[in-house]
Design an enzyme around this catalytic site. Structure first.
Site, short mmCIF file in Angstrom:
data_model
loop_
_atom_site.label_atom_id
_atom_site.label_comp_id
_atom_site.label_asym_id
_atom_site.label_seq_id
_atom_site.Cartn_x
_atom_site.Cartn_y
_atom_site.Cartn_z
N GLY A 1 -37.44 -5.22 -70.55
CA GLY A 1 -38.87 -5.03 -70.32
C GLY A 1 -39.07 -4.46 -68.92
O GLY A 1 -38.22 -4.61 -68.05
N GLN B 1 -43.55 -2.52 -61.24
CA GLN B 1 -42.14 -2.41 -60.86
C GLN B 1 -41.73 -0.98 -60.54
O GLN B 1 -40.66 -0.76 -59.96
CB GLN B 1 -41.23 -2.98 -61.96
CG GLN B 1 -41.35 -4.49 -62.09
CD GLN B 1 -40.44 -5.01 -63.18
OE1 GLN B 1 -40.78 -4.93 -64.36
NE2 GLN B 1 -39.28 -5.51 -62.82
ZN LIG Z 1 -39.36 -8.60 -64.05
#
Ligand SMILES: [Zn+2]
Length: 182
Positions: free
Chosen positions: A46, A51
C-alpha cells in the site's frame, strides 16, 4: 512509469493531515498512476499520497493480488482486533512491529473517475486500509503500538541507517566508478 521518491519518517509531510480530493481530473489520474508505479516498484502492499509528498486523500493497494486505489476513504472498523500482526511501512524501511488492527473493515470512497465504491476487507486488506487511511490523517503505524513495542520502535528508528534523512536515500552501485573513490 513515474516512480517517485518515498518520504521517510522525519519528513513533516507524513505528519500533515491530507486534504480531500475535490477535482477528479487528469492530475488525479496521474497521481494514482504515480502511486501505483511507486508502490509496485518498492515493492509495497500500500502507498498513501503523503508518502510521495502529495497532501491529498488518496491511496493505492496491492493485497492478495488485488490492485486498486481509493479516494477520500471513510472506514468502518469491525469489532475484532488482531493484536499480533506484523506491520511495516515504506516510510520506515526494514522495520516491522506487531501492530493492533481491526480484522475487518468496510471502506467507502471513490474511484479516480469519481464513482462511489465500497470495499470490504479482512486480515491483510483490512490492515492495509487502516494503515493507509491513518497516513491521510498524519498518523503513523508506530502511533498504534503498545508502550513496550513503541519503545523498541523508537530505538530501532534511531539506529536505522536512514534515521534523520528526510530526503530520499540514493543507492550508489559499488561498481559505478570501477572501484575508484570520488
Ligand atoms: Zn505506511
Amino acid at each position: 512509469m513515474a516512480i517517485q521518491p518515498i518520504r521517510l519518517f522525519g519528513d513533516p509531510v507524513l505528519r500533515t493531515p491530507a486534504e480531500p480530493v475535490v477535482d477528479f481530473d487528469k492530475e488525479l489520474r496521474k497521481l494514482v498512476k504515480d502511486l501505483t508505479d511507486t508502490m509496485m516498484d518498492a515493492p509495497g502492499a500500500g502507498l498513501a499520497a503523503p508518502q510521495i509528498g502529495v497532501g491529498l486523500r488518496v491511496f493505492t493497494y496491492y493485497v492478495d493480488e488485488q490492485l486498486g486505489h481509493l479516494i477520500n476513504p471513510d472506514l468502518d472498523l469491525g469489532g475484532e482486533v488482531d493484536e499480533e500482526g506484523e506491520e511495516g511501512c515504506l516510510s520506515f524501511p526494514g522495520l516491522t512491529f506487531p501492530t493492533p488492527r481491526a480484522i475487518s473493515t468496510v471502506a467507502k470512497g471513490f474511484t479516480m473517475h469519481g464513482e462511489p465504491v465500497t470495499i470490504e476487507g479482512t486480515d491483510l486488506m483490512a490492515r492495509c486500509f487502516q494503515h493507509e487511511t491513518d497516513h491521510l490523517d498524519g498518523v503513523l503505524f508506530i502511533d498504534r503500538l503498545d508502550a513496550k513495542q513503541r519503545k523498541l520502535a523508537m530505538k530501532a528508528i534511531r539506529e536505522a541507517e536512514w534515521s534523520g534523512l528526510s530526503s530520499p536515500v540514493v543507492k550508489i552501485s559499488p561498481h559505478s566508478t570501477q572501484g575508484r573513490a570520488l
